[in-house]
Design an enzyme around this catalytic site. Structure first.
Site, PDB file in Angstrom:
ATOM      1  N   GLU A  83       0.834  -1.196   0.000  1.00  0.00           N
ATOM      2  CA  GLU A  83       0.000   0.000   0.000  1.00  0.00           C
ATOM      3  C   GLU A  83       0.874   1.254   0.000  1.00  0.00           C
ATOM      4  O   GLU A  83       1.934   1.306   0.624  1.00  0.00           O
ATOM      5  CB  GLU A  83      -0.951  -0.007   1.204  1.00  0.00           C
ATOM      6  CG  GLU A  83      -2.030  -1.072   1.043  1.00  0.00           C
ATOM      7  CD  GLU A  83      -3.066  -1.062   2.154  1.00  0.00           C
ATOM      8  OE1 GLU A  83      -4.188  -1.528   1.899  1.00  0.00           O
ATOM      9  OE2 GLU A  83      -2.758  -0.610   3.270  1.00  0.00           O
ATOM     10  N   CYS A 125       3.733   8.532   0.996  1.00  0.00           N
ATOM     11  CA  CYS A 125       4.226   7.559   1.973  1.00  0.00           C
ATOM     12  C   CYS A 125       4.407   6.231   1.249  1.00  0.00           C
ATOM     13  O   CYS A 125       3.425   5.637   0.785  1.00  0.00           O
ATOM     14  CB  CYS A 125       3.228   7.428   3.121  1.00  0.00           C
ATOM     15  SG  CYS A 125       3.706   6.228   4.386  1.00  0.00           S
ATOM     16  N   CYS A 167       6.038  -6.695   7.300  1.00  0.00           N
ATOM     17  CA  CYS A 167       7.071  -6.114   8.159  1.00  0.00           C
ATOM     18  C   CYS A 167       7.586  -7.177   9.112  1.00  0.00           C
ATOM     19  O   CYS A 167       6.814  -7.994   9.627  1.00  0.00           O
ATOM     20  CB  CYS A 167       6.512  -4.933   8.949  1.00  0.00           C
ATOM     21  SG  CYS A 167       7.757  -4.037   9.902  1.00  0.00           S
ATOM     22  N   CYS A 186       5.589  -4.399  15.528  1.00  0.00           N
ATOM     23  CA  CYS A 186       5.339  -3.510  16.664  1.00  0.00           C
ATOM     24  C   CYS A 186       3.883  -3.677  17.087  1.00  0.00           C
ATOM     25  O   CYS A 186       2.979  -3.694  16.254  1.00  0.00           O
ATOM     26  CB  CYS A 186       5.637  -2.070  16.286  1.00  0.00           C
ATOM     27  SG  CYS A 186       7.371  -1.801  15.833  1.00  0.00           S
ATOM     28  N   CYS A 210       0.902  -1.479  15.798  1.00  0.00           N
ATOM     29  CA  CYS A 210       0.860  -1.180  14.370  1.00  0.00           C
ATOM     30  C   CYS A 210       0.120  -2.266  13.594  1.00  0.00           C
ATOM     31  O   CYS A 210       0.471  -3.441  13.672  1.00  0.00           O
ATOM     32  CB  CYS A 210       2.296  -1.038  13.850  1.00  0.00           C
ATOM     33  SG  CYS A 210       2.418  -0.659  12.095  1.00  0.00           S
ATOM     34  N   GLY A 254       6.921  -1.962   6.192  1.00  0.00           N
ATOM     35  CA  GLY A 254       8.288  -2.454   6.270  1.00  0.00           C
ATOM     36  C   GLY A 254       9.247  -1.557   7.024  1.00  0.00           C
ATOM     37  O   GLY A 254       8.950  -0.404   7.339  1.00  0.00           O
ATOM     38  N   GLU A 255      10.412  -2.108   7.332  1.00  0.00           N
ATOM     39  CA  GLU A 255      11.518  -1.397   7.981  1.00  0.00           C
ATOM     40  C   GLU A 255      12.566  -1.095   6.905  1.00  0.00           C
ATOM     41  O   GLU A 255      13.265  -1.984   6.432  1.00  0.00           O
ATOM     42  CB  GLU A 255      12.118  -2.269   9.088  1.00  0.00           C
ATOM     43  CG  GLU A 255      13.472  -1.821   9.626  1.00  0.00           C
ATOM     44  CD  GLU A 255      13.507  -0.386  10.090  1.00  0.00           C
ATOM     45  OE1 GLU A 255      14.255   0.419   9.477  1.00  0.00           O
ATOM     46  OE2 GLU A 255      12.803  -0.049  11.068  1.00  0.00           O
ATOM     47  N   SER A 313      12.063   6.688   7.877  1.00  0.00           N
ATOM     48  CA  SER A 313      11.656   6.361   9.243  1.00  0.00           C
ATOM     49  C   SER A 313      12.113   4.957   9.598  1.00  0.00           C
ATOM     50  O   SER A 313      11.843   4.004   8.867  1.00  0.00           O
ATOM     51  CB  SER A 313      10.134   6.453   9.370  1.00  0.00           C
ATOM     52  OG  SER A 313       9.716   6.043  10.659  1.00  0.00           O
ATOM     53  N   SER A 315      10.941   5.900  15.015  1.00  0.00           N
ATOM     54  CA  SER A 315       9.731   5.404  15.685  1.00  0.00           C
ATOM     55  C   SER A 315      10.100   5.122  17.140  1.00  0.00           C
ATOM     56  O   SER A 315      10.496   4.019  17.491  1.00  0.00           O
ATOM     57  CB  SER A 315       9.226   4.129  14.988  1.00  0.00           C
ATOM     58  OG  SER A 315       8.808   4.413  13.684  1.00  0.00           O
ATOM     59  N   HIS A 339       8.349   6.170  20.506  1.00  0.00           N
ATOM     60  CA  HIS A 339       7.119   5.651  21.110  1.00  0.00           C
ATOM     61  C   HIS A 339       7.177   5.276  22.591  1.00  0.00           C
ATOM     62  O   HIS A 339       6.131   4.941  23.158  1.00  0.00           O
ATOM     63  CB  HIS A 339       6.587   4.447  20.327  1.00  0.00           C
ATOM     64  CG  HIS A 339       6.431   4.698  18.862  1.00  0.00           C
ATOM     65  ND1 HIS A 339       5.765   5.791  18.364  1.00  0.00           N
ATOM     66  CD2 HIS A 339       6.883   4.001  17.785  1.00  0.00           C
ATOM     67  CE1 HIS A 339       5.797   5.764  17.039  1.00  0.00           C
ATOM     68  NE2 HIS A 339       6.474   4.693  16.656  1.00  0.00           N
ATOM     69  N   ASN A 382      -4.050   5.551  15.769  1.00  0.00           N
ATOM     70  CA  ASN A 382      -5.094   5.250  14.794  1.00  0.00           C
ATOM     71  C   ASN A 382      -5.566   3.810  15.021  1.00  0.00           C
ATOM     72  O   ASN A 382      -4.861   2.868  14.694  1.00  0.00           O
ATOM     73  CB  ASN A 382      -4.549   5.422  13.374  1.00  0.00           C
ATOM     74  CG  ASN A 382      -4.110   6.853  13.123  1.00  0.00           C
ATOM     75  OD1 ASN A 382      -4.868   7.789  13.333  1.00  0.00           O
ATOM     76  ND2 ASN A 382      -2.870   7.031  12.678  1.00  0.00           N
ATOM     77  N   CYS A 436      -1.509   6.570   9.700  1.00  0.00           N
ATOM     78  CA  CYS A 436      -0.260   6.002  10.198  1.00  0.00           C
ATOM     79  C   CYS A 436      -0.516   4.745  11.017  1.00  0.00           C
ATOM     80  O   CYS A 436      -1.342   4.731  11.924  1.00  0.00           O
ATOM     81  CB  CYS A 436       0.449   7.046  11.058  1.00  0.00           C
ATOM     82  SG  CYS A 436       2.017   6.508  11.741  1.00  0.00           S
TER      83      CYS A 436
END
Length: 395
Positions: A115, A128, A135, A139, A142, A194-195, A226, A248, A250, A327, A370
């Site tokens: 996406e 984005c 991923c 996390c 997420c 993904g990272e 990111s 990231s 958090h 979100n 996000c």
């Protein structure tokens, strides 16, 4: 309460064998493009010039058909068509939010999907993009992280997302027309699926293409990568890409971050902060953005805000803190902090002298906000209990 999510790259996630046939020129570095042209019959003395010409047609004008590359001889154009293609990911679905945000589901080699989200604002248009199918980090807050990692994207599939969005925005300039400096797509953020730093070489090559002045020509200061904190690759990012960096973050304690961002068990907060402290000098970039998702009762206390400030000040990191209201997604094990709590947290940071913008949620009605990205065909509906168990949130 110990996380069970994977924290290292899965060695089996390198790109699967791509379809055989004509060579796709998208995603090749300039040097590699020159090499493949020579390998397929371009005289070596002409190769540098031909590379520059083809590069401009693909990345400056958005041309995919060799027959339209009119400054090349007809016979050479036919030779190119016999050996090469110019292909980008296929748009499967396109959704437009009430706020103008666009979300694309793109199909790549092997039938996998990723996406991509375009966010229009008054002074910019941000795309984005994704770097992996799924991923590896999972996390716990997420939605993307609940999708199993399938593979890394190739450089062609990464830069192809930018090209796909420019197609949809009808933003490719016309050869010979007056130059228009207005950009609908002005910024890139590697914040999709993904990272990025677990797919470093492909991300680097794609961003080098995006920054090339004879092509898409985006400034490195218009690109933000990111990462969740792949510490060994942070210095390399400064040296080989030089873009802006977002973390990231958090959480302000290792105990909490181990659960929210499991890679913290490999490289803890102190190791991460030490790596960040040298990044701005290495890349001559601007402030590092600390991304901080606001989770009710988990990481949103006044004490967390003060600890965050202490971390940044102690390591003298030029920083801004981007506060992200959580979100929510189906089965999410967390709740969004209240607006009053977020504002109080932001005020503590602001009073300490740091910018603390509260990110406006965009595209939430189409699951484009996000942390919500997850390709539709992979979006298996799991129960909250299943997700909490996989994230290590159950005792």
């Amino acid at each position: 309460m110990s996380p069970k999510a994977p924290i290292t790259q899965d060695v089996m996630t390198l790109p699967r064998k791509l379809p055989e046939g004509k060579v796709n020129l998208v995603g090749l570095t300039r040097d590699r493009l020159r090499e493949v042209l020579i390998e397929h019959g371009t005289p070596e003395k002409q190769a540098k010039m031909r590379t520059g010409q083809i590069w401009q047609w693909i990345y400056q004008w958005g041309v995919r058909d060799f027959s339209q590359m009119t400054n090349l001889a007809k016979a050479y154009r036919a030779q190119l068509a016999d050996n090469f293609v110019v292909e980008i990911p296929e748009v499967v679905t396109r959704q437009v939010s009430e706020d103008g945000t666009r979300k694309y589901l793109c199909r790549i080699a092997g039938g996998h999907e990723v996406e991509v989200v375009y966010i229009p604002e008054e002074d910019r248009g941000t795309l984005c993009i994704s770097s992996q199918v799924g991923c590896t980090l999972t996390c716990s807050f997420c939605h993307t992280g609940t999708q199993k990692l399938v593979r890394n994207l190739t450089s062609a599939e990464i830069v192809g997302q930018i090209m796909m969005a420019r197609d949809d925005l009808e933003e490719w300039p016309t050869p010979g027309a007056p130059k228009d400096e207005t950009r609908l797509l002005s910024n890139i953020v590697l914040m999709g699926m993904g990272e990025p730093l677990y797919n470093f070489e492909n991300v680097r090559d794609a961003m080098k293409i995006a920054m090339d002045p004879e092509g898409i020509s985006l400034s490195r200061r218009r690109i933000t990568l990111s990462t969740s904190g792949v510490v060994p690759e942070i210095a390399r990012t400064a040296e080989e890409i030089g873009c802006l960096l977002a973390i990231s973050f958090h959480a302000t304690t290792d105990e909490t971050r181990d659960v929210l961002v499991p890679i913290n068990k490999r490289w803890n907060i102190e190791e991460l902060l030490q790596a960040l402290a040298s990044y701005p000098n290495a890349s001559n970039s601007e402030r590092i953005t600390f991304e901080y998702v606001m989770l009710n009762g988990v990481n949103d206390s006044d004490a967390d805000a003060h600890r965050l400030i202490d971390h940044i000040k102690r390591h003298k990191i030029p920083a801004k803190i981007n506060l992200i209201p959580f979100n929510e997604w189906p089965g999410a094990p967390y709740k969004r902090s209240s607006n009053n709590r977020i504002r109080a947290f932001a005020n503590i940071i602001y009073q300490a002298g740091y910018a603390s913008p509260i990110r406006k949620t965009r595209g939430e009605d189409i699951m484009a906000a996000c942390g919500q990205l997850k390709s539709a065909t992979e979006r298996a509906r799991k129960s909250r209990k299943q997700i909490e168990s996989e994230a290590g949130l159950t005792r």
